[in-house]
Design an enzyme around this catalytic site. Sequence first.
Site, PDB file in Angstrom:
ATOM      1  CD  GLU A 138      -4.517  -1.579   2.130  1.00 29.16           C
ATOM      2  OE1 GLU A 138      -3.374  -1.949   2.465  1.00 29.16           O
ATOM      3  OE2 GLU A 138      -5.349  -1.122   2.941  1.00 29.16           O
TER       4      GLU A 138
ATOM      5  CE  LYS B  26      -6.439   5.847   3.018  1.00 32.79           C
ATOM      6  NZ  LYS B  26      -5.429   5.970   4.070  1.00 32.79           N
TER       7      LYS B  26
ATOM      8  CG  ASP C 221      -5.243  -1.502   8.195  1.00 37.03           C
ATOM      9  OD1 ASP C 221      -4.681  -0.989   9.178  1.00 37.03           O
ATOM     10  OD2 ASP C 221      -5.148  -1.035   7.037  1.00 37.03           O
TER      11      ASP C 221
ATOM     12  CG  ASP D  66     -10.246   6.801  11.441  1.00 39.73           C
ATOM     13  OD1 ASP D  66      -9.103   6.839  10.944  1.00 39.73           O
ATOM     14  OD2 ASP D  66     -10.604   5.933  12.247  1.00 39.73           O
TER      15      ASP D  66
ATOM     16  CG  ASP E  25      -8.552  -0.895   4.583  1.00 37.22           C
ATOM     17  OD1 ASP E  25      -9.595  -0.506   5.146  1.00 37.22           O
ATOM     18  OD2 ASP E  25      -7.432  -0.825   5.117  1.00 37.22           O
TER      19      ASP E  25
ATOM     20  CG  HIS F 228      -8.677   1.909   2.037  1.00 37.01           C
ATOM     21  ND1 HIS F 228      -7.424   1.486   1.711  1.00 37.01           N
ATOM     22  CD2 HIS F 228      -8.564   2.406   3.301  1.00 37.01           C
ATOM     23  CE1 HIS F 228      -6.579   1.676   2.707  1.00 37.01           C
ATOM     24  NE2 HIS F 228      -7.257   2.230   3.699  1.00 37.01           N
TER      25      HIS F 228
ATOM     26  CD1 TRP G 111      -2.691   1.765   0.544  1.00 40.47           C
ATOM     27  CD2 TRP G 111      -1.242   2.521   2.088  1.00 40.47           C
ATOM     28  NE1 TRP G 111      -3.007   3.068   0.830  1.00 40.47           N
ATOM     29  CE2 TRP G 111      -2.142   3.549   1.770  1.00 40.47           C
ATOM     30  CE3 TRP G 111      -0.228   2.756   3.032  1.00 40.47           C
ATOM     31  CZ2 TRP G 111      -2.081   4.827   2.360  1.00 40.47           C
ATOM     32  CZ3 TRP G 111      -0.160   4.022   3.616  1.00 40.47           C
ATOM     33  CH2 TRP G 111      -1.082   5.040   3.294  1.00 40.47           C
TER      34      TRP G 111
ATOM     35  CG  HIS H 287      -5.883  -4.452   5.151  1.00 37.39           C
ATOM     36  ND1 HIS H 287      -4.980  -3.423   4.987  1.00 37.39           N
ATOM     37  CD2 HIS H 287      -5.156  -5.588   5.263  1.00 37.39           C
ATOM     38  CE1 HIS H 287      -3.761  -3.936   4.989  1.00 37.39           C
ATOM     39  NE2 HIS H 287      -3.839  -5.230   5.139  1.00 37.39           N
TER      40      HIS H 287
ATOM     41  CG  ASP I 144      -7.327   3.007   9.463  1.00 41.06           C
ATOM     42  OD1 ASP I 144      -7.277   1.915   8.897  1.00 41.06           O
ATOM     43  OD2 ASP I 144      -6.956   4.072   8.930  1.00 41.06           O
TER      44      ASP I 144
HETATM   45  C1  RNT Z   1      -3.610   2.721   4.885  1.00 44.62           C
HETATM   46  C2  RNT Z   1      -3.747   1.275   4.579  1.00 44.62           C
HETATM   47  C3  RNT Z   1      -2.632   0.425   5.067  1.00 44.62           C
HETATM   48  C4  RNT Z   1      -2.164   0.827   6.455  1.00 44.62           C
HETATM   49  C5  RNT Z   1      -1.111  -0.058   7.016  1.00 44.62           C
HETATM   50  C6  RNT Z   1      -0.461   0.529   8.206  1.00 44.62           C
HETATM   51  O1  RNT Z   1      -4.711   3.447   4.589  1.00 44.62           O
HETATM   52  O2  RNT Z   1      -4.955   0.808   5.064  1.00 44.62           O
HETATM   53  O3  RNT Z   1      -2.986  -0.905   5.001  1.00 44.62           O
HETATM   54  O4  RNT Z   1      -3.218   0.916   7.339  1.00 44.62           O
HETATM   55  O5  RNT Z   1      -0.219  -0.381   6.031  1.00 44.62           O
HETATM   56 ZN    ZN Z   2      -5.321  -1.326   4.966  1.00 43.08          ZN
END
Ligand code: RNT
Ligand code: ZN
Length: 424
Positions: free
Chosen positions: A232, A234, A332, A300, A265, A268, A191, A292, A302
């Site tokens: 990955e 985003k 993640d 956010d 993810d 994302h 990523w 993820h 995460d």
């Molecule tokens: C970032 C991605 C990635 C990170 C990690 C730390 O937006 O999700 O996977 O969270 O690599």
């Molecule tokens: Zn991620």
Amino acid sequence: MTMPRLDSKMIEHHYQHAKEVYAAYGVDTDKVLEQMKAISISLHCWQGDDVGGFENPEGELGGGLAVTGNYPGKARTPDELRADLLMAYSLIPGKHRLNLHAFYVDYPERVERNQLQPKHFQSWIDWSKAHGIPLDFNGTFFAHPLASDGWTLASADSGVRQFWVEHAIACRKIAEAMGKAQGSACIHNLWIPDGEKDLPADRWSPRQRLKESLDAIYKEPLDKRYVKDAVESKLFGIGSESYVAGSWEFYLPYAVKHDLLICIDTGHFHPTEQIADKISAVLLFLPEILLHVSRGIRWDSDHVVILNDETRSIAEEIVRGDALHRVHIGLDYFDASINRVAAWVIGTRAMLKALLVALLEPTQTLKELEASGDRTARLALMEELKTLPYSAVWDYYCETQGVPTGAAWLEEVRRYEREVLVKR
Ligand code: RNT
Ligand code: ZN
């Protein structure tokens, strides 16, 4: 409040009852528990120290990543992180994996990221072997002077691009060595943060450059028994609100064309977009994918994973498609405002619960109702299934796996906080 400990006899008794209830719907709970045992989740090392890494304790995170909170006890060394992880694993039923990031390198001398080798991760490989915790791996394209403007593999500077291409190649080799050392392939995920805060005049050139960088990185085929490469995407990050070079539309065709895994993810995508819906589409064209699992909240991406509709839908889709062996499930998220060990435990247990609920579904019956056109019954049954006693099955699973049932695990984390974390 002290979290209650459930009595073993009561757990067994409730399980027998639940078993009968599910049997009435044609579901064999004993069989489901066998399936649960085979599920392995990859815990992300970076929840333990707020995505700090061990290269430079004062380093800036960058890359559009932000961790908020200052809960005491963050891991400061590889040994502390490993101890915290073992604490978390001891409270999660089943055997799981660890997802490591390159800047968690554990070596006495500072090694530049494009010079990293498997030997710099030997302590992790040894630990992984000693505890039977297979490793997955990620290159680190942030928290570094050559990524300080947020550009790496798509940078306009060819020297910067070259450095990060070398880093990614080094990471593939490290992942390969990890895969050889453990009985299963190491999932190597890539990523990068590259993007623009405000409206770009040129969306084309960074993507062209990223494509060329990736071509150089994946040129050498590696044995898939040892390493599986994932990319990955985003939608946006902090400081890349208007444009991200590595978008979903960029990486999905790239992954299909080059036989890579796509990493999806949860956080994302557009806020109302559900990633569960993507699984059945993508797995028609790719043999395997990486997830993820995370929880997006407003800006956010995460927050700690919980048993919400989205996590449940993801699990349902994997199970309904009989795709447990084709979906690598990683977590993640990063939260520094609560106990970090608890954050791992909450998220992993939530993901496992979601999978358990999905496995307990009489999917065949639902599909038959659908096929016969009885959508009334399909909806009615889906709704009633939500209140079947899956918690009794979950408690029994935890009990038979030797981990605390219900919220009792929190008492272990509290003790660990008192005895270890607050002393840091
Ligand atoms: C970032 C991605 C990635 C990170 C990690 C730390 O937006 O999700 O996977 O969270 O690599
Ligand atoms: Zn991620």
